[in-house]
Scaffold this active site. Structure first.
Site, PDB file in Angstrom:
ATOM      1  N   ASN A  95     -24.243 -73.040 -90.987  1.00  0.00           N
ATOM      2  CA  ASN A  95     -23.935 -72.627 -89.617  1.00  0.00           C
ATOM      3  C   ASN A  95     -24.995 -73.187 -88.672  1.00  0.00           C
ATOM      4  OD1 ASN A  95     -21.542 -71.019 -89.879  1.00  0.00           O
ATOM      5  ND2 ASN A  95     -22.801 -69.548 -91.004  1.00  0.00           N
ATOM      6  N   ASP A 115     -30.295 -79.611 -97.891  1.00  0.00           N
ATOM      7  CA  ASP A 115     -29.959 -79.954 -99.284  1.00  0.00           C
ATOM      8  C   ASP A 115     -31.231 -80.281-100.078  1.00  0.00           C
ATOM      9  OD1 ASP A 115     -28.251 -80.485-101.460  1.00  0.00           O
ATOM     10  OD2 ASP A 115     -28.163 -82.612-100.986  1.00  0.00           O
ATOM     11  N   LYS A 142     -26.463 -73.084 -85.311  1.00  0.00           N
ATOM     12  CA  LYS A 142     -26.426 -72.124 -84.210  1.00  0.00           C
ATOM     13  C   LYS A 142     -26.915 -72.720 -82.896  1.00  0.00           C
ATOM     14  CE  LYS A 142     -26.648 -68.071 -87.101  1.00  0.00           C
ATOM     15  NZ  LYS A 142     -25.457 -67.436 -86.506  1.00  0.00           N
TER      16      LYS A 142
END
Lengths: 215, 215
Positions: free
Chosen positions: B159, B137, B161
């Site tokens: 996402n 952000d 991972k």
């Protein structure tokens, strides 16, 4: 209901941060009392919260990491691990994340009563988007851990609809929507205490970790 | 290039946290030096970073909030505002968020060199998902502010991972993809320094704030 975070953690536990403190606002205390009342008939459960240090049992933690996060374990600095603390419990009382969570097993809901202090500022006077994301992750993550034990966040999709004023109390309502194999789908919203303002909506995906399957 | 955060902030600025400190790891220092070298021909710009307090000029901040965030302003506690500090600059050196950002105007890219300290732990030995979301952000937000001035995060879709090991240095690469009216679309990934491990991918949407349009 499974133990919240495997068998390693309870021995490191210290003070329960989910109990009222002088730094809590009147609103926070009021909501805590309301939820504790709902706990009396057993429909809701108050969830404790600790900021453990790994000081004395770092070998157990290393074993945990090697088993569940083998890729990451190669890079982890064992010395720094001794200082490690849970992100959301590291500010002085009243300055950072003040929160308490409650769980309803029948409805598969976790509710978090959260007040973000002045050290969580993003735009002037408002909570940082990352601080909101952090408490959303913590709340939906708790829901996932209760359901399936050791899990990892795979996706967070967050719609920030209105800025959350610094030092106001909000409710984070999460709902376990479905479990498909190792995947858990949990949705959530952030509302004002009077439920008139919807601040944030989010969906999340968690993956149950499996020592047989590398992450 | 517009000023980073309107005309209110520069007067509250203190120490520049984007410069090397003894708490920085060797990897962090090395990457800083590499990017500073890229700044010599002007293709990249080093972005300073401050943790301002609002102590002496809280009236200006109140004016800002009333103008840009009128809904939130009703709920903001003026006294608490005096204590307010930027979320990502509140830990002691070496324990929390250590980072420095660089900007390439031609490519519309902001790169953040980030090392998450031991107080940002989520799963044992790994960064909290919320700490990663926070730095994403902050990075995409910087890109949005450079392009359009005063903005608010509207969506973050992240996402995760692979888990990011605590105390490792990572690169957050953000790219301004397009601007449509008041909307800014910025994508981003989090990689290991050797670019061999992709930890996280994210897209974001920011809205340029307009005092004429309530949030």
């Amino acid at each position: 209901m499974r133990p919240l975070a495997g068998s390693y953690l309870p021995e490191f536990f210290h003070e329960d941060h989910s109990l009222p403190k002088p730094s809590w606002s009147k609103d926070m205390r009021l909501l805590f009392d309301q939820f504790m009342k709902k706990c009396e008939d057993g429909s809701w459960i108050h969830l404790p919260s600790y900021n453990y240090t790994l000081f004395q049992r770092s070998q157990d933690i290393s074993a945990f990491i090697h088993a569940y996060l083998p890729t990451a374990s190669k890079l982890i600095n064992e010395e720094k691990l001794l200082q490690a603390k849970i992100f959301t419990r590291n500010f002085e009382d009243g300055l950072g994340f003040e929160y308490v969570m409650f769980y309803n097993d029948v409805e598969k809901r976790v509710v978090c009563v959260f007040e973000g202090g002045p050290y969580l500022q993003g735009m002037p006077g408002c909570l940082h988007g990352g601080a909101i994301a952090t408490m959303i992750d913590a709340t939906v993550g708790t829901s996932a851990m209760i359901a399936e034990g050791i899990v990892m966040t795979a996706n967070l999709n967050i719609n920030f609809k209105r800025p959350v004023p610094l030092c106001s109390v909000v409710l984070i309502n999460s709902q376990l929507d479905k479990i498909e194999g190792r995947k858990l789908f949990i949705s959530c919203n952030v509302q004002s205490v009077d439920e008139k303002t919807l601040y944030t909506e989010a969906t999340s995906l968690f993956i149950k970790l499996d020592p047989e399957k590398q992450v």
